[in-house]
Design an enzyme around this catalytic site. Structure first.
Site, PDB file in Angstrom:
ATOM      1  N   ARG A 193       0.753  -1.214   0.233  1.00  0.00           N
ATOM      2  CA  ARG A 193      -0.017   0.033   0.124  1.00  0.00           C
ATOM      3  C   ARG A 193       0.948   1.439  -0.044  1.00  0.00           C
ATOM      4  O   ARG A 193       0.324   2.342   0.237  1.00  0.00           O
ATOM      5  CB  ARG A 193      -1.181   0.145   1.129  1.00  0.00           C
ATOM      6  CG  ARG A 193      -2.013  -1.111   1.135  1.00  0.00           C
ATOM      7  CD  ARG A 193      -3.077  -0.679   1.858  1.00  0.00           C
ATOM      8  NE  ARG A 193      -4.302  -1.770   1.479  1.00  0.00           N
ATOM      9  CZ  ARG A 193      -4.325  -2.709   2.491  1.00  0.00           C
ATOM     10  NH1 ARG A 193      -3.628  -2.899   3.447  1.00  0.00           N
ATOM     11  NH2 ARG A 193      -5.278  -3.709   2.030  1.00  0.00           N
TER      12      ARG A 193
ATOM     13  N   LYS B 177       2.770  11.910 -11.718  1.00  0.00           N
ATOM     14  CA  LYS B 177       2.259  10.864 -12.602  1.00  0.00           C
ATOM     15  C   LYS B 177       2.950   9.502 -12.801  1.00  0.00           C
ATOM     16  O   LYS B 177       4.128   9.584 -13.198  1.00  0.00           O
ATOM     17  CB  LYS B 177       2.056  11.453 -13.890  1.00  0.00           C
ATOM     18  CG  LYS B 177       0.891  12.345 -14.138  1.00  0.00           C
ATOM     19  CD  LYS B 177       0.499  12.541 -15.727  1.00  0.00           C
ATOM     20  CE  LYS B 177      -0.565  13.414 -15.943  1.00  0.00           C
ATOM     21  NZ  LYS B 177      -0.442  13.596 -17.251  1.00  0.00           N
TER      22      LYS B 177
ATOM     23  N   LYS C 202       6.709  23.440 -15.791  1.00  0.00           N
ATOM     24  CA  LYS C 202       5.881  22.356 -15.199  1.00  0.00           C
ATOM     25  C   LYS C 202       5.513  22.299 -13.787  1.00  0.00           C
ATOM     26  O   LYS C 202       4.480  22.152 -13.373  1.00  0.00           O
ATOM     27  CB  LYS C 202       6.828  21.087 -15.574  1.00  0.00           C
ATOM     28  CG  LYS C 202       5.830  19.949 -15.233  1.00  0.00           C
ATOM     29  CD  LYS C 202       6.173  18.588 -15.886  1.00  0.00           C
ATOM     30  CE  LYS C 202       5.151  17.596 -15.414  1.00  0.00           C
ATOM     31  NZ  LYS C 202       5.456  16.119 -16.061  1.00  0.00           N
TER      32      LYS C 202
ATOM     33  N   GLU D 207      -4.706  17.110 -12.810  1.00  0.00           N
ATOM     34  CA  GLU D 207      -5.053  17.004 -14.233  1.00  0.00           C
ATOM     35  C   GLU D 207      -6.628  17.357 -14.608  1.00  0.00           C
ATOM     36  O   GLU D 207      -7.347  16.661 -15.312  1.00  0.00           O
ATOM     37  CB  GLU D 207      -4.655  15.919 -15.100  1.00  0.00           C
ATOM     38  CG  GLU D 207      -4.557  16.227 -16.549  1.00  0.00           C
ATOM     39  CD  GLU D 207      -3.594  15.231 -17.280  1.00  0.00           C
ATOM     40  OE1 GLU D 207      -2.701  15.476 -17.811  1.00  0.00           O
ATOM     41  OE2 GLU D 207      -4.189  13.899 -16.993  1.00  0.00           O
TER      42      GLU D 207
ATOM     43  N   ASN E  68      -0.432  18.476 -22.315  1.00  0.00           N
ATOM     44  CA  ASN E  68      -0.745  17.723 -23.316  1.00  0.00           C
ATOM     45  C   ASN E  68      -0.466  18.097 -24.844  1.00  0.00           C
ATOM     46  O   ASN E  68      -0.484  17.304 -25.663  1.00  0.00           O
ATOM     47  CB  ASN E  68      -2.221  17.349 -23.171  1.00  0.00           C
ATOM     48  CG  ASN E  68      -2.566  15.976 -23.927  1.00  0.00           C
ATOM     49  OD1 ASN E  68      -1.641  14.767 -23.866  1.00  0.00           O
ATOM     50  ND2 ASN E  68      -3.712  15.684 -24.372  1.00  0.00           N
TER      51      ASN E  68
ATOM     52  N   HIS F 244       0.854  15.905 -27.377  1.00  0.00           N
ATOM     53  CA  HIS F 244       0.813  14.399 -26.983  1.00  0.00           C
ATOM     54  C   HIS F 244      -0.275  13.752 -27.290  1.00  0.00           C
ATOM     55  O   HIS F 244      -0.392  12.406 -27.346  1.00  0.00           O
ATOM     56  CB  HIS F 244       0.838  14.508 -25.378  1.00  0.00           C
ATOM     57  CG  HIS F 244       2.162  14.571 -24.810  1.00  0.00           C
ATOM     58  ND1 HIS F 244       2.952  15.741 -25.063  1.00  0.00           N
ATOM     59  CD2 HIS F 244       2.936  13.873 -24.042  1.00  0.00           C
ATOM     60  CE1 HIS F 244       4.185  15.834 -24.615  1.00  0.00           C
ATOM     61  NE2 HIS F 244       4.207  14.537 -23.972  1.00  0.00           N
TER      62      HIS F 244
ATOM     63  N   HIS G 231       1.246  10.400 -28.566  1.00  0.00           N
ATOM     64  CA  HIS G 231       1.172   9.201 -27.824  1.00  0.00           C
ATOM     65  C   HIS G 231       0.659   8.252 -28.996  1.00  0.00           C
ATOM     66  O   HIS G 231       0.997   7.079 -28.811  1.00  0.00           O
ATOM     67  CB  HIS G 231       0.076   9.397 -26.512  1.00  0.00           C
ATOM     68  CG  HIS G 231       0.842   9.716 -25.268  1.00  0.00           C
ATOM     69  ND1 HIS G 231       0.174  10.281 -24.267  1.00  0.00           N
ATOM     70  CD2 HIS G 231       1.988   9.532 -24.974  1.00  0.00           C
ATOM     71  CE1 HIS G 231       1.100  10.478 -23.135  1.00  0.00           C
ATOM     72  NE2 HIS G 231       2.038  10.143 -23.851  1.00  0.00           N
TER      73      HIS G 231
ATOM     74  N   HIS H  96      10.127   8.711 -27.271  1.00  0.00           N
ATOM     75  CA  HIS H  96       9.121   9.445 -26.705  1.00  0.00           C
ATOM     76  C   HIS H  96       8.912  10.768 -27.455  1.00  0.00           C
ATOM     77  O   HIS H  96       8.038  11.181 -27.956  1.00  0.00           O
ATOM     78  CB  HIS H  96       9.000   9.560 -24.928  1.00  0.00           C
ATOM     79  CG  HIS H  96       7.751  10.380 -24.812  1.00  0.00           C
ATOM     80  ND1 HIS H  96       6.417   9.849 -24.550  1.00  0.00           N
ATOM     81  CD2 HIS H  96       7.960  11.371 -24.248  1.00  0.00           C
ATOM     82  CE1 HIS H  96       5.694  10.792 -24.141  1.00  0.00           C
ATOM     83  NE2 HIS H  96       6.343  11.819 -23.793  1.00  0.00           N
TER      84      HIS H  96
HETATM   85  N1  LIG Z   1       5.289  10.759 -15.720  1.00  0.00           N
HETATM   86  C1  LIG Z   1       5.267  11.759 -16.384  1.00  0.00           C
HETATM   87  O1  LIG Z   1       4.735  13.007 -16.137  1.00  0.00           O
HETATM   88  C2  LIG Z   1       5.891  11.556 -17.771  1.00  0.00           C
HETATM   89  C3  LIG Z   1       6.170  12.613 -18.675  1.00  0.00           C
HETATM   90  C4  LIG Z   1       6.702  12.356 -19.830  1.00  0.00           C
HETATM   91  C5  LIG Z   1       7.236  11.152 -20.181  1.00  0.00           C
HETATM   92  N2  LIG Z   1       6.873  10.092 -19.385  1.00  0.00           N
HETATM   93  C6  LIG Z   1       7.441   8.916 -19.883  1.00  0.00           C
HETATM   94  O2  LIG Z   1       8.924   8.819 -19.842  1.00  0.00           O
HETATM   95  C7  LIG Z   1       9.040   7.592 -20.706  1.00  0.00           C
HETATM   96  C8  LIG Z   1      10.388   8.063 -21.490  1.00  0.00           C
HETATM   97  O3  LIG Z   1      11.350   8.419 -20.576  1.00  0.00           O
HETATM   98  P1  LIG Z   1      13.045   8.469 -21.196  1.00  0.00           P
HETATM   99  O4  LIG Z   1      12.868   9.296 -22.756  1.00  0.00           O
HETATM  100  O5  LIG Z   1      13.689   9.101 -20.236  1.00  0.00           O
HETATM  101  O6  LIG Z   1      13.180   6.874 -21.676  1.00  0.00           O
HETATM  102  P2  LIG Z   1      13.645   5.747 -21.027  1.00  0.00           P
HETATM  103  O7  LIG Z   1      13.452   5.698 -19.487  1.00  0.00           O
HETATM  104  O8  LIG Z   1      13.651   4.526 -21.703  1.00  0.00           O
HETATM  105  O9  LIG Z   1      15.476   5.971 -21.177  1.00  0.00           O
HETATM  106  C9  LIG Z   1      15.947   6.115 -22.500  1.00  0.00           C
HETATM  107  C10 LIG Z   1      17.123   5.333 -22.320  1.00  0.00           C
HETATM  108  O10 LIG Z   1      18.276   5.791 -21.936  1.00  0.00           O
HETATM  109  C11 LIG Z   1      19.099   5.089 -20.952  1.00  0.00           C
HETATM  110  N3  LIG Z   1      19.508   6.084 -20.061  1.00  0.00           N
HETATM  111  C12 LIG Z   1      19.129   6.421 -19.161  1.00  0.00           C
HETATM  112  N4  LIG Z   1      19.905   7.381 -18.510  1.00  0.00           N
HETATM  113  C13 LIG Z   1      21.052   7.324 -18.946  1.00  0.00           C
HETATM  114  C14 LIG Z   1      22.284   7.660 -18.848  1.00  0.00           C
HETATM  115  N5  LIG Z   1      22.561   8.848 -17.869  1.00  0.00           N
HETATM  116  N6  LIG Z   1      23.382   7.619 -19.583  1.00  0.00           N
HETATM  117  C15 LIG Z   1      23.124   6.529 -20.533  1.00  0.00           C
HETATM  118  N7  LIG Z   1      21.871   5.853 -20.942  1.00  0.00           N
HETATM  119  C16 LIG Z   1      20.948   6.149 -20.199  1.00  0.00           C
HETATM  120  C17 LIG Z   1      17.976   4.141 -20.663  1.00  0.00           C
HETATM  121  O11 LIG Z   1      18.587   2.947 -20.082  1.00  0.00           O
HETATM  122  C18 LIG Z   1      17.196   3.869 -21.784  1.00  0.00           C
HETATM  123  O12 LIG Z   1      17.874   2.682 -22.599  1.00  0.00           O
HETATM  124  C19 LIG Z   1       7.856   7.300 -21.326  1.00  0.00           C
HETATM  125  O13 LIG Z   1       7.515   5.972 -20.942  1.00  0.00           O
HETATM  126  C20 LIG Z   1       6.976   8.302 -21.092  1.00  0.00           C
HETATM  127  O14 LIG Z   1       5.684   7.893 -20.923  1.00  0.00           O
HETATM  128  C21 LIG Z   1       6.428  10.527 -18.093  1.00  0.00           C
END
Ligand SMILES: NC(=O)c1ccc[n+]([C@@H]2O[C@H](COP(=O)([O-])OP(=O)(O)OC[C@H]3O[C@@H](n4cnc5c(N)ncnc54)[C@H](O)[C@@H]3O)[C@@H](O)[C@H]2O)c1
Length: 359
Positions: A113, A135, A215, A225, A233, A236, A240, A255
């Site tokens: 929990r 989120k 943000k 939201e 958004n 997005h 998305h 992304h």
């Molecule tokens: N919660 C929210 O408000 C919110 C907002 C925007 C995006 N997101 C989510 O975020 C995700 C995308 O995140 P992302 O772009 O960070 O992708 P990711 O987490 O997949 O990371 C991208 C790649 O970079 C590598 N990596 C990470 N840090 C590294 C570093 N310092 N050096 C070398 N490699 C590294 C990871 O292993 C991965 O292969 C999506 O799932 C999206 O839905 C969430």
């Protein structure tokens, strides 16, 4: 180190070592669980390990990438938490990009929990966007982030040193959210950004803080939201769907790459529906097109993209919901567009990128 205070947690920007060390000494957690993937274990864990080595800790290593942001990986995380005898007084540290942040936070929030967690974002995208706002979640049945919760971390540590090992492609992906923040809320920052021609020469820490503030301001006013937060958004709704679809092909998009497609198409919708001028349409789409590889969309996939858009959590009743730009630097939420208008915006995208890989 710069501190950005939110209502119930702080975001720290800069070298985390001393601050985290003091904080852990104050809190007294029963055990630390650090979630990494193979990349953050190699590149980021060496910076964190000296700070946490004095505490009982376990490393939970999951496979990297969006296509592992699902229930099976959560099971692996929960199982390791169980085996490590984690309890509600334990702390999870999400050491990774947005995938680890969203999924690690979700697992921490639901295990027994809910236990405390800290976001330690290591990609540009997660530093300017994913790690703040509470989120959390995973993808389900090809629909992005369709299972999840809102819950805030205890703190967010944004350390630009992590960006040194990030690939140029990942940096470019994260840059999409910086573009978005400026387009919805800060005309001045947009005017500065659009002078950038080489991402290799950008001073990232200088761009991160103003982007974060945008943000921060929005999520504080509307944490769940219900209204203003939908501003985030922009790009997005279409982005998305493009991302979800591309994930099922052999050419998945990052992304931010999908959001770049979405921002171009939704800027077109902004021009059609609001007062966004033809000149602004051209300036915005031209800048995004210069930064991102063209990804021509196969018209045969448009019905599938529309289906994915109609599943978006932000829709109300049957209409597909958009956040659009009346001008660069401002945004209007709760706009809708008909399937025909959306298809027209996708065709516009295809026209302006002209050639490229089809997904
Ligand atoms: N919660 C929210 O408000 C919110 C907002 C925007 C995006 N997101 C989510 O975020 C995700 C995308 O995140 P992302 O772009 O960070 O992708 P990711 O987490 O997949 O990371 C991208 C790649 O970079 C590598 N990596 C990470 N840090 C590294 C570093 N310092 N050096 C070398 N490699 C590294 C990871 O292993 C991965 O292969 C999506 O799932 C999206 O839905 C969430």
């Amino acid at each position: 180190m710069e501190t950005l205070p939110l209502q119930d947690y702080n975001i720290y920007v800069g070298d985390f070592d001393q601050r985290l060390s003091d904080w852990l000494a104050e809190k007294v957690y029963s055990r630390l669980l650090i979630i990494v993937d193979q990349n953050t274990k190699m590149h980021c864990w060496p910076l964190l390990e000296p700070v946490v080595s004095a505490y009982q800790h376990s490393l939970i290593e999951i496979p990297a990438g969006e296509d592992h942001k699902h229930l099976e990986t959560c099971q692996q995380i929960w199982q390791t938490m169980m085996e490590a005898r984690a309890d509600r007084r334990s702390l999870t540290i999400d050491l990774g990009g947005g995938v680890i942040g969203d999924m690690g936070g979700f697992c921490a929030s639901t295990f027994k929990r809910g236990m405390d967690f800290v976001q330690m974002p290591t990609t540009l995208l997660s530093q300017v966007d994913a790690s703040i706002g509470g989120k959390l979640g995973i993808d389900f049945m090809q629909v992005k982030n369709s299972i999840g919760v809102f819950r805030n971390p205890q703190a967010v540590y944004i350390d630009p040193r992590f960006l040194r090992t990030l690939s140029a492609r990942e940096l470019r992906s994260g840059f999409a959210e910086i573009i978005k923040h400026s387009l919805i809320a800060d005309r001045e920052q947009w005017e500065e950004l659009r002078q950038i021609s080489d991402l290799g020469k950008v001073d990232w820490p200088k761009l991160i803080v103003p982007s974060l503030r945008i943000k921060q301001r929005i999520v504080e006013i509307d944490p769940f939201e219900r209204g203003l937060r939908k501003a985030l958004n922009f790009g997005h709704t279409i982005g998305h769907a493009v991302e979800g679809h591309a994930l099922e092909t052999d050419a998945p998009l990052l992304h931010g790459e999908a959001i770049a497609v979405g921002m171009i198409a939704e800027t077109y919708l902004s021009h059609r529906q609001l007062d966004l001028s033809a000149e602004a349409l051209e300036t915005i789409t031209d800048f995004i097109r210069r930064i991102y590889e063209p990804v021509a969309l196969d018209p045969a996939t448009f019905p599938e993209l529309l289906r994915l858009m109609s599943n978006d959590k932000k829709n109300e009743s049957q209409a597909i919901n958009f956040s659009l730009l009346p001008a660069a630097g401002s945004v209007e939420v709760n706009r809708t567009a008909s399937p025909a208008e959306i298809v027209e915006s996708l065709e516009y995208y295809n026209e302006i990128v002209a050639v490229g890989n089809r997904i």
